[in-house]
Design an enzyme around this catalytic site. Structure first.
Site, PDB file in Angstrom:
ATOM      1  N   LYS A  64      69.122 -25.589 -41.229  1.00 47.69           N
ATOM      2  CA  LYS A  64      68.445 -26.890 -41.276  1.00 47.69           C
ATOM      3  C   LYS A  64      66.995 -26.766 -40.786  1.00 47.69           C
ATOM      4  O   LYS A  64      66.065 -27.264 -41.412  1.00 47.69           O
ATOM      5  CB  LYS A  64      69.232 -27.933 -40.453  1.00 47.69           C
ATOM      6  CG  LYS A  64      70.629 -28.200 -41.033  1.00 47.69           C
ATOM      7  CD  LYS A  64      71.355 -29.328 -40.342  1.00 47.69           C
ATOM      8  CE  LYS A  64      72.120 -28.917 -39.112  1.00 47.69           C
ATOM      9  NZ  LYS A  64      73.306 -28.080 -39.361  1.00 47.69           N
ATOM     10  N   THR A  65      66.809 -26.084 -39.653  1.00 48.42           N
ATOM     11  CA  THR A  65      65.445 -25.914 -39.130  1.00 48.42           C
ATOM     12  C   THR A  65      64.618 -25.034 -40.053  1.00 48.42           C
ATOM     13  O   THR A  65      63.433 -25.294 -40.284  1.00 48.42           O
ATOM     14  CB  THR A  65      65.494 -25.272 -37.717  1.00 48.42           C
ATOM     15  OG1 THR A  65      66.511 -25.920 -36.968  1.00 48.42           O
ATOM     16  CG2 THR A  65      64.174 -25.418 -36.994  1.00 48.42           C
ATOM     17  N   ASP A  93      66.037 -32.873 -34.543  1.00 49.50           N
ATOM     18  CA  ASP A  93      67.344 -32.236 -34.525  1.00 49.50           C
ATOM     19  C   ASP A  93      68.319 -33.153 -33.781  1.00 49.50           C
ATOM     20  O   ASP A  93      67.889 -33.971 -32.962  1.00 49.50           O
ATOM     21  CB  ASP A  93      67.221 -30.883 -33.796  1.00 49.50           C
ATOM     22  CG  ASP A  93      68.336 -29.928 -34.201  1.00 49.50           C
ATOM     23  OD1 ASP A  93      69.115 -30.269 -35.109  1.00 49.50           O
ATOM     24  OD2 ASP A  93      68.420 -28.845 -33.600  1.00 49.50           O
ATOM     25  N   THR A 105      74.823 -32.223 -36.964  1.00 43.38           N
ATOM     26  CA  THR A 105      76.113 -31.602 -37.260  1.00 43.38           C
ATOM     27  C   THR A 105      77.181 -32.698 -37.384  1.00 43.38           C
ATOM     28  O   THR A 105      78.329 -32.416 -37.673  1.00 43.38           O
ATOM     29  CB  THR A 105      76.530 -30.660 -36.116  1.00 43.38           C
ATOM     30  OG1 THR A 105      76.424 -31.392 -34.884  1.00 43.38           O
ATOM     31  CG2 THR A 105      75.634 -29.438 -36.057  1.00 43.38           C
ATOM     32  N   ARG A 164      73.084 -17.589 -39.534  1.00 43.82           N
ATOM     33  CA  ARG A 164      72.702 -17.280 -38.150  1.00 43.82           C
ATOM     34  C   ARG A 164      73.667 -16.272 -37.538  1.00 43.82           C
ATOM     35  O   ARG A 164      73.277 -15.381 -36.777  1.00 43.82           O
ATOM     36  CB  ARG A 164      72.650 -18.562 -37.304  1.00 43.82           C
ATOM     37  CG  ARG A 164      72.036 -18.325 -35.929  1.00 43.82           C
ATOM     38  CD  ARG A 164      72.046 -19.576 -35.077  1.00 43.82           C
ATOM     39  NE  ARG A 164      71.118 -20.568 -35.574  1.00 43.82           N
ATOM     40  CZ  ARG A 164      71.220 -21.884 -35.340  1.00 43.82           C
ATOM     41  NH1 ARG A 164      72.217 -22.346 -34.627  1.00 43.82           N
ATOM     42  NH2 ARG A 164      70.325 -22.709 -35.804  1.00 43.82           N
TER      43      ARG A 164
END
Ligand code: ADE
Length: 371
Positions: A68-69, A113, A162, A227
């Site tokens: 997302k980032t 976020d 999330t 990640r």
């Protein structure tokens, strides 16, 4: 007690963040996976560029670690503007937002976020900012206090969460683009790992096909999450360097992951403990999330955000009307053959009402457990 997990999708430390940053794709062309979202963004970015307008506000939801980032960074780069990063919990009062908002340049991107954790007051404060590009600020105090309206530059808000279900419908309706990020396919993870192995200079040493097979093994054990794939790559690189003169092959990769407690399904110790508790203590379930969390001594939020989504997606867990339940597949995987047979029997007889979020007893109106 939050256990430190190598397969946790949360970034762990600054070094790791820097490692991820250095490997992060900077353009949509370099971004692998999430094809539908990438296509939607290409069109929206081109349309915004042609009209010389900011990109519509974008809401990205999905499990942690899926990019997302990274996407927010790419969007700002593609727009040729700046990215400001903040998070729901960091914004405690409207004045926390004033500086950030008033500093935005035309078509800049503001990334929030954990947007589901914004307080109602901040949310209300944001609405005129994102709809009409203006905010109200109070100047002076006491009997001289008055409110003035400050114009803002047109900007794009990217909200990430999330927990899509915990976003108010008022907030959700303000995003022109909303997209759920999905777990990556092993083939996509392999492509990411190939790219990153190349960036890390990992081809040298062993044979290329050895490296390729090692990367494939990592892709299969990364829970569909870039990640995690990058984190495992780092562990394998260290292990190969210290124990095997830098040679990466499947045996080295397997040994490195074993040392980290990761099995051939990509499950780590917490996943296995979670499944084992349901098997041993609750006879396969159904059992409520809070009971599992209490038995494990873990935070139920961690279990719900980090452990369960992958198990659900892989068919290792079912959420039924009466709680969490093992599937025959997961019972077998953790060595509970008898239980697997019993659960299979229940499935065949239709007694187990395996189901979706809205069948969950703890679920709120959005289908997520209320805690
Ligand atoms: N690194 C992490 N995520 C990535 C992605 N989606 N594409 C390319 N490289 C990545």
């Amino acid at each position: 007690m939050a256990t430190e997990r190598i397969v946790s999708a949360q970034p762990r430390d600054t070094r790791e963040e820097q490692f991820n940053l250095s490997l992060r794709p900077e353009t949509l062309d370099a971004y692998i996976g999430q094809a539908r979202l990438v296509e939607k963004l290409r069109i929206a970015l081109e349309a915004a560029r042609q009209r010389k307008e900011p990109l519509e506000h974008v809401l990205l939801h999905g499990p942690p670690g899926l990019g997302k980032t990274t996407l927010a960074n790419i969007i700002a780069t593609e727009l040729g503007t700046h990215l400001s990063l903040t998070s729901g919990p960091a914004l405690t009062k409207p004045s926390d937002l004033v500086g950030t908002l008033t500093r935005l340049q035309p078509r800049d991107v503001l990334f929030i976020d954990e947007i589901h954790r914004l307080s109602p007051v901040i949310e209300e404060y944001l609405y005129p900012a994102i709809e009409d590009f203006r905010i109200d600020v109070t100047v002076d105090s006491g009997m001289h206090a008055r409110s003035i309206t400050l114009p803002l530059q047109p900007f794009t808000l990217i909200g990430a969460t999330t927990r899509a279900g915990l976003i108010t419908s008022a907030m959700r309706s303000r995003f022109g683009i909303a997209h759920n990020l999905e777990y990556y396919q092993p083939g996509e993870l392999l492509e990411i790992l190939r790219r990153n192995a190349r960036l890390l200079g990992l081809e040298e040493g062993g044979q290329t096909s050895d490296l390729e097979r090692a990367l494939s093994l990592l892709a299969d054990r990364s829970r569909g999450t870039p990640r995690i794939a990058n984190r495992l790559l780092r562990r394998v690189r260290d292990y190969a360097q210290v124990r095997h003169g830098g040679t990466v092959n499947p045996e080295v990769a397997d040994a490195a992951l074993c040392l980290e407690g990761i099995d051939d399904q990509g499950l780590d110790e917490l996943d296995r403990r979670y499944l084992r508790v349901i098997a041993e203590v609750y006879r396969g379930g159904p059992v409520g999330l809070e009971a599992i969390a209490a038995t494990l001594g873990e935070d139920s939020g961690t279990l719900e955000d980090v452990v369960e989504p992958f198990l659900l997606q892989r068919g290792m867990l079912a959420r039924t009307r009466r709680g969490r339940q093992l599937t025959p597949h997961s019972a077998k995987l953790i060595g509970f053959g008898d239980l697997a047979e019993r659960l299979s029997g229940l499935e065949d007889s239709g007694a187990a009402e395996t189901g979706l979020f809205d069948a969950d007893p703890d679920a709120n109106e959005h289908g997520r457990s209320s805690k």
